[in-house]
Design a protein around this motif. Structure first.
Motif, PDB file in Angstrom:
ATOM      1  N   MET A 184       0.865  -1.200   0.000  1.00 45.73           N
ATOM      2  CA  MET A 184       0.000   0.000   0.000  1.00 45.73           C
ATOM      3  C   MET A 184       0.898   1.246   0.000  1.00 45.73           C
ATOM      4  N   SER A 185       0.513   2.251  -0.808  1.00 41.10           N
ATOM      5  CA  SER A 185       1.330   3.477  -0.785  1.00 41.10           C
ATOM      6  C   SER A 185       1.017   4.248   0.506  1.00 41.10           C
ATOM      7  N   ARG A 186       1.992   4.982   0.959  1.00 49.12           N
ATOM      8  CA  ARG A 186       1.828   5.636   2.274  1.00 49.12           C
ATOM      9  C   ARG A 186       2.206   7.113   2.153  1.00 49.12           C
ATOM     10  N   PRO A 187       1.403   7.882   1.372  1.00 49.10           N
ATOM     11  CA  PRO A 187       1.814   9.256   1.049  1.00 49.10           C
ATOM     12  C   PRO A 187       1.956  10.161   2.267  1.00 49.10           C
ATOM     13  N   TRP A 188       1.280   9.823   3.354  1.00 50.68           N
ATOM     14  CA  TRP A 188       1.305  10.718   4.521  1.00 50.68           C
ATOM     15  C   TRP A 188       2.360  10.320   5.552  1.00 50.68           C
ATOM     16  N   LEU A 189       3.041   9.223   5.284  1.00 55.33           N
ATOM     17  CA  LEU A 189       3.985   8.720   6.296  1.00 55.33           C
ATOM     18  C   LEU A 189       5.215   9.621   6.389  1.00 55.33           C
ATOM     19  N   ALA A 190       5.577   9.988   7.608  1.00 58.03           N
ATOM     20  CA  ALA A 190       6.804  10.778   7.802  1.00 58.03           C
ATOM     21  C   ALA A 190       8.006   9.974   7.307  1.00 58.03           C
ATOM     22  N   ALA A 191       8.930  10.673   6.669  1.00 58.19           N
ATOM     23  CA  ALA A 191      10.033  10.002   5.958  1.00 58.19           C
ATOM     24  C   ALA A 191      10.829   9.070   6.873  1.00 58.19           C
ATOM     25  N   ARG A 192      10.949   9.437   8.160  1.00 57.75           N
ATOM     26  CA  ARG A 192      11.800   8.615   9.029  1.00 57.75           C
ATOM     27  C   ARG A 192      11.219   7.214   9.250  1.00 57.75           C
ATOM     28  N   TRP A 193       9.954   7.005   8.889  1.00 60.83           N
ATOM     29  CA  TRP A 193       9.335   5.683   9.053  1.00 60.83           C
ATOM     30  C   TRP A 193       9.307   4.882   7.750  1.00 60.83           C
ATOM     31  N   ASN A 194       9.865   5.459   6.685  1.00 66.05           N
ATOM     32  CA  ASN A 194       9.770   4.814   5.371  1.00 66.05           C
ATOM     33  C   ASN A 194      10.327   3.400   5.324  1.00 66.05           C
ATOM     34  N   GLY A 195      11.341   3.150   6.105  1.00 64.94           N
ATOM     35  CA  GLY A 195      12.006   1.839   6.018  1.00 64.94           C
ATOM     36  C   GLY A 195      11.234   0.715   6.699  1.00 64.94           C
ATOM     37  N   PHE A 196      10.077   0.999   7.280  1.00 59.17           N
ATOM     38  CA  PHE A 196       9.422  -0.025   8.108  1.00 59.17           C
ATOM     39  C   PHE A 196       8.037  -0.394   7.585  1.00 59.17           C
ATOM     40  N   GLY A 197       7.681  -1.659   7.824  1.00 61.57           N
ATOM     41  CA  GLY A 197       6.334  -2.122   7.466  1.00 61.57           C
ATOM     42  C   GLY A 197       5.766  -2.921   8.621  1.00 61.57           C
ATOM     43  N   THR A 198       4.728  -3.712   8.333  1.00 59.31           N
ATOM     44  CA  THR A 198       4.115  -4.533   9.378  1.00 59.31           C
ATOM     45  C   THR A 198       5.154  -5.502   9.948  1.00 59.31           C
ATOM     46  N   SER A 199       5.141  -5.679  11.263  1.00 58.47           N
ATOM     47  CA  SER A 199       6.159  -6.510  11.915  1.00 58.47           C
ATOM     48  C   SER A 199       6.045  -7.971  11.462  1.00 58.47           C
ATOM     49  N   ILE A 200       7.185  -8.635  11.400  1.00 62.29           N
ATOM     50  CA  ILE A 200       7.234 -10.050  11.006  1.00 62.29           C
ATOM     51  C   ILE A 200       6.403 -10.903  11.965  1.00 62.29           C
ATOM     52  N   PHE A 201       6.284 -10.454  13.236  1.00 58.74           N
ATOM     53  CA  PHE A 201       5.525 -11.244  14.211  1.00 58.74           C
ATOM     54  C   PHE A 201       4.044 -11.246  13.843  1.00 58.74           C
ATOM     55  N   THR A 202       3.542 -10.063  13.477  1.00 58.84           N
ATOM     56  CA  THR A 202       2.147  -9.954  13.054  1.00 58.84           C
ATOM     57  C   THR A 202       1.952 -10.739  11.761  1.00 58.84           C
ATOM     58  N   GLU A 203       2.893 -10.584  10.842  1.00 62.14           N
ATOM     59  CA  GLU A 203       2.763 -11.234   9.533  1.00 62.14           C
ATOM     60  C   GLU A 203       2.685 -12.756   9.679  1.00 62.14           C
ATOM     61  N   MET A 204       3.591 -13.329  10.452  1.00 62.41           N
ATOM     62  CA  MET A 204       3.632 -14.793  10.558  1.00 62.41           C
ATOM     63  C   MET A 204       2.453 -15.318  11.384  1.00 62.41           C
ATOM     64  N   THR A 205       2.042 -14.546  12.411  1.00 57.13           N
ATOM     65  CA  THR A 205       0.880 -14.976  13.192  1.00 57.13           C
ATOM     66  C   THR A 205      -0.379 -14.958  12.316  1.00 57.13           C
ATOM     67  N   ASP A 206      -0.524 -13.923  11.488  1.00 55.39           N
ATOM     68  CA  ASP A 206      -1.681 -13.858  10.587  1.00 55.39           C
ATOM     69  C   ASP A 206      -1.653 -15.026   9.600  1.00 55.39           C
ATOM     70  N   LEU A 207      -0.450 -15.322   9.074  1.00 55.09           N
ATOM     71  CA  LEU A 207      -0.315 -16.426   8.118  1.00 55.09           C
ATOM     72  C   LEU A 207      -0.665 -17.754   8.795  1.00 55.09           C
ATOM     73  N   ALA A 208      -0.152 -17.942  10.015  1.00 53.57           N
ATOM     74  CA  ALA A 208      -0.431 -19.186  10.738  1.00 53.57           C
ATOM     75  C   ALA A 208      -1.938 -19.338  10.965  1.00 53.57           C
ATOM     76  N   ARG A 209      -2.588 -18.235  11.344  1.00 49.04           N
ATOM     77  CA  ARG A 209      -4.048 -18.289  11.574  1.00 49.04           C
ATOM     78  C   ARG A 209      -4.771 -18.642  10.284  1.00 49.04           C
ATOM     79  N   ALA A 210      -4.386 -17.963   9.193  1.00 50.16           N
ATOM     80  CA  ALA A 210      -5.078 -18.179   7.919  1.00 50.16           C
ATOM     81  C   ALA A 210      -4.925 -19.620   7.447  1.00 50.16           C
TER      82      ALA A 210
END
Ligand code: PMP
Ligand code: GLN
Length: 403
Positions: free
Chosen positions: A1-27
């Motif tokens: 997803m594009s994030r036009p309003w995100l402050a530049a200092r946060w550009n390098g980050f996305g959803t945490s791997i912990f959330t990602e893998m837990t969501d995948l495991a649930r699915a």
């Protein structure tokens, strides 16, 4: 997803791997050995205390720096764990989990452009906090056990540490026992790190959330206990791992009065104060010293048995598993030729076996070219670990993906 309003200092980050893998495991209906949280309830003693707090607590803003009784209990716990004493009045602060303590500490002491040393693989919240403060991450890699330098264990790259001292740094962040490797830093390594911090005239942020979870003959030791280090360290822990309630989000920072005053300013601006009923329940548990001593000993034994169960399961499935001495994670080396990379291997393991793990490359600024390792959590019921074992051996079919 594009994030036009995100402050530049946060550009390098996305959803945490912990959330990602837990969501995948649930699915996928997979066994979640990815995110580190127990799938069993913590001690009834604490839940009973929490229920009583609902009836007796004041339910208004707690004092910003924490309920005095919990601060006193934390000072006792930290003294028992590290040998370092802190004044509950102006050297102990209660935070919303260790995460907030770490974040507040970094914002409190790091200026834009300051160099901050982290040891890789490094817990994901440190680079995020450093980025928000405008600091510069200086990664020092732990040599992996399957390299000539590592020689069977995750070991500190001392040459890189010397180079960091020569270039100068403001802050060093040390996590022991170490997530994700399970390494417990030895007294000699702590002495080496203390020398580096003092030589750089820097300070250290010590994340010791797994202090109670050490196995075999390993002992937890804090950098704060090294000579000359007490007033250079902000030391962080929380109730999450020690009591098995990651949902409580009750953490603490202990530090000399000057560092504490700095941290409290950021804590005041970010969360101001933390739930009084949860603070009260943790204080009750810490005040019940005979219960606490028994609980801590029993917890170590229980987790050590779970570690052995998971290690056996992974070895039977073809992984190489160096002994871990602390935390509730094991890092296991997979054998795959060609190596698809740890992220693809972790995804493949969910599809093929129905078991979710964490690919450790996410814990590096620039991952090593080859990192054939996965992190598995063993803070799970024995039945969960037995199910994971059967899935990994191919004796159970993974649940079919949702249509
Ligand atoms: N540091 C490390 C190394 C961790 O693994 C965790 C994990 N949950 C935290 C900090 C955060 O602790 P808390 O849940 O108390 O915020
Ligand atoms: N510390 C936990 C882990 O390493 C995760 C915490 C979180 O999800 N933020 O698995």
């Amino acid at each position: 997803m594009s994030r036009p309003w995100l402050a530049a200092r946060w550009n390098g980050f996305g959803t945490s791997i912990f959330t990602e893998m837990t969501d995948l495991a649930r699915a996928r209906g997979a066994v979640n050995l990815a995110q580190g949280f127990p799938d069993f309830l913590g001690p009834a003693r604490v839940l009973d205390a929490l229920a009583a707090q609902v009836a007796t607590s004041h339910h208004q803003y707690a004092p910003g720096n924490g309920e005095p009784r919990l601060r006193a209990g934390v000072a006792r716990l930290v003294a028992a764990s590290t040998g370092v004493t802190y004044d509950p009045g102006d050297e102990v602060t209660i935070t919303t989990g260790a995460t907030e303590a770490l974040y507040s500490a970094v914002q409190a002491v790091v200026n834009p452009g300051d160099r901050v040393v982290v040891l890789e693989p490094t817990y994901d919240s440190y680079p995020q906090a450093i980025a928000n403060a405008g600091g510069v991450v200086v990664p020092i890699r732990l040599h992996a056990p399957d390299t000539a330098e590592g020689n069977g264990a995750w070991t500190l790259d001392e040459a890189a540490l010397d180079a960091a001292v020569a270039a100068g740094f403001r802050l060093l962040i040390l996590n022991t026992p170490h997530n994700p490797t399970g390494k417990v830093f030895s007294p000699a390594e702590l002495a080496r790190l203390a020398d580096a911090v003092i030589a750089a005239d820097a300070i250290a942020l010590c994340d010791e959330v797994y202090e109670a979870l050490v196995y075999d003959d390993a002992r937890h030791a804090s950098l704060a206990a090294q000579p000359g280090m007490r007033d250079r360290v902000i030391r962080v822990s929380s109730a999450a791992k020690t009591f098995g309630f990651t949902g409580f989000k009750i953490g603490w920072a202990t530090a000399g009065a000057e560092l504490t005053a700095a941290l409290r300013l950021v804590h005041q601006a970010t969360v101001f104060s933390t739930s009084p009923i949860l603070q009260g329940a943790v204080a009750d548990a810490l005040d019940d010293e005979p219960w606490l001593a028994g609980y801590l000993a029993e917890t170590r034994a229980t987790y050590q048995a779970k570690r052995d169960l998971l290690r056996g399961a992974l070895e039977a499935a073809g992984f190489t598993v160096p002994t871990v001495r602390g935390t509730y994670f094991v890092m296991a080396r997979y054998a795959a030729d060609p190596d698809p990379g740890d992220v693809a291997y972790a995804r493949g393991l969910v599809d093929r076996c129905g078991v979710a793990a964490i690919p450790p490359s996410v814990f590096y600024a620039t991952p090593p070219a080859r990192l054939p390792w996965l992190r598995f959590a063993f803070c799970k019921r024995d039945e969960t670990l037995a199910r994971a074992a059967a899935l990994l051996r191919g004796e159970l079919a993974p649940t079919a993906p949702a249509p």
